[in-house]
Design an enzyme around this catalytic site. Structure first.
Site, PDB file in Angstrom:
ATOM      1  CB  SER A 166      -1.087  -0.222   1.278  1.00  0.00           C
ATOM      2  OG  SER A 166      -0.123  -0.311   2.332  1.00  0.00           O
ATOM      3  CB  THR A 178      -0.484   6.216   0.229  1.00  0.00           C
ATOM      4  OG1 THR A 178      -1.377   5.047   0.284  1.00  0.00           O
ATOM      5  CG2 THR A 178      -1.248   7.311  -0.395  1.00  0.00           C
ATOM      6  NE  ARG A 218      -8.673   7.939  -4.472  1.00  0.00           N
ATOM      7  CZ  ARG A 218      -7.995   7.668  -3.429  1.00  0.00           C
ATOM      8  NH1 ARG A 218      -6.777   7.512  -3.166  1.00  0.00           N
ATOM      9  NH2 ARG A 218      -8.979   7.641  -1.900  1.00  0.00           N
ATOM     10  CB  VAL A 219      -5.117  12.826  -6.161  1.00  0.00           C
ATOM     11  CG1 VAL A 219      -4.440  13.205  -5.064  1.00  0.00           C
ATOM     12  CG2 VAL A 219      -4.349  12.919  -7.322  1.00  0.00           C
ATOM     13  N   GLY A 220      -5.881  10.906  -3.485  1.00  0.00           N
ATOM     14  CA  GLY A 220      -6.513  10.877  -2.205  1.00  0.00           C
ATOM     15  C   GLY A 220      -6.038  11.894  -1.448  1.00  0.00           C
ATOM     16  N   GLY A 265      -6.937   5.695   5.668  1.00  0.00           N
ATOM     17  CA  GLY A 265      -8.247   5.518   5.329  1.00  0.00           C
ATOM     18  C   GLY A 265      -8.650   5.987   3.926  1.00  0.00           C
ATOM     19  CG  HIS A 266     -12.579   4.558   2.692  1.00  0.00           C
ATOM     20  ND1 HIS A 266     -11.834   3.763   3.473  1.00  0.00           N
ATOM     21  CD2 HIS A 266     -13.045   4.046   1.609  1.00  0.00           C
ATOM     22  CE1 HIS A 266     -12.368   2.550   3.133  1.00  0.00           C
ATOM     23  NE2 HIS A 266     -12.923   2.642   2.137  1.00  0.00           N
ATOM     24  N   GLY A 267      -9.692   8.294   1.566  1.00  0.00           N
ATOM     25  CA  GLY A 267      -8.942   9.657   1.373  1.00  0.00           C
ATOM     26  C   GLY A 267     -10.141  10.631   0.927  1.00  0.00           C
TER      27      GLY A 267
END
Ligand code: SD4
Length: 320
Positions: A75, A195, A205-207, A229-231
């Site tokens: 990850s 990450t 996609r960017v978190g 976690g979920h960005g």
């Protein structure tokens, strides 16, 4: 001034001095904290710098480079899971005690995106480079182009393609993004976050992790925070800036993390989304070296290293 008043004044001021002195003694530094179990190994690398009175900035960079270089970590960095097109795209950022910031997003082929982020911070007039431009810059700085997709990640991705169902798994194997924050011997704070983002995300996609204020924030007067976690949910509340601002208002690191998670929870409710499908975890460190954490659901932990040792702490959580 009357003698009694003078005495009272002196007493008050000497009490204040005692308080200040006690406050100073209470500062626990140096200290470094980082997300997930792989934070233990990362902390060791950071501690080598901190224990010799090194700078927090150097410590956090060296620390997060450990999982970045590890092909077994799925990850972060080299070995990270790819996006749905089979491309490993990395997000990272770094922030120092002067509020210097640097960040890269959707960067491919470079094993240490955190060091590219630092180069953006130190060698460009900008704060964030993305995609092709970030790669071009990295190569111009002498970073080596490498294949980051390891065999096992490629196999897993090919398996995933059979269903192509994008449903990020909460607490994947208990280690995700590494976010690290440190307070050095000089009393200065810095942080870094890196990450490969959500596995099988859309290309581009960017978190939250490379976004200053979302995945990381440092305010040298107050404290620092980082997220995992979920960005998307962390960005929605500008998570780490919120945690730091709450600490400015005298919330403890723990209280600040709880309040930020509550915001995530409330917005999930408002948007009629299932809380059990997401994880968000914050860790925070204040100027006194006090730390705290909180997350949406069980399973998140963080590593703390100071003069008393390096240990893993289970974060308290909302969904009980
Ligand atoms: C992201 N926050 O890209 C990162 C991923 C992560 O636990 O931390 N997953 O949204």
């Amino acid at each position: 001034m009357a003698a009694a008043a003078l005495l009272a004044n002196q007493e008050a001021s000497s009490k204040e001095n005692v308080k200040v002195a006690a406050g100073k003694n209470a500062v626990r530094k140096p200290v470094v904290i980082s997300t997930w179990k792989f934070g233990l190994e990362a902390n060791e690398a950071a501690w080598k710098i901190l224990k010799d009175k090194g700078r927090a900035l150097d410590a956090v960079e060296a620390g997060v480079m450990v999982p970045e270089a590890d092909p077994k970590e799925r990850s972060v960095g080299y070995g990270g899971r790819p996006d749905r097109d089979g491309r490993v795209t990395l997000d990272a950022c770094i922030m120092d005690e002067f509020s210097n910031i640097g960040s890269v997003a959707a960067l491919e082929f470079i094993k240490h995106p955190v060091s590219v982020a630092r180069a953006v911070m130190e060698k460009t007039p900008h704060v964030m480079l993305v995609g092709e431009g970030a790669l071009q810059f990295a190569l111009s700085q002498g970073f080596k182009k490498e294949n980051l997709l390891v065999e096992d990640s490629e196999k897993e991705w090919k398996e995933w393609l059979k269903t192509s169902n994008y449903k990020p798994v909460v607490n994947i194997e208990n280690h995700d993004t590494i976010g690290m924050i440190a307070l050095d011997e000089m009393g200065n704070l810095s942080g870094a976050c890196t990450t490969s983002g959500m596995a099988y995300k859309m290309h581009g996609r960017v978190g939250d992790s490379p976004i200053i204020g979302a995945g990381l924030y440092v305010d040298n007067e107050v404290g620092a925070a980082t997220a995992t976690g979920h960005g998307e949910e962390v960005i929605r509340i500008a998570g780490c800036h919120l945690v730091v601002e709450l600490m400015r208002q005298n919330r403890s690191p723990q209280e600040a993390c709880i309040e930020a998670v509550n915001r995530v929870v409330n917005l999930m409710k408002l948007r009629k989304k299932e809380l059990k499908d997401i994880q968000v975890g914050f860790i925070a460190l204040d100027k006194n070296g006090e730390h705290g954490s909180y997350c949406v659901q069980r399973g998140f932990n963080y590593a703390v290293c100071d003069a008393t040792g390096n240990r893993l702490i289970d974060a308290d959580y909302h969904l009980k």
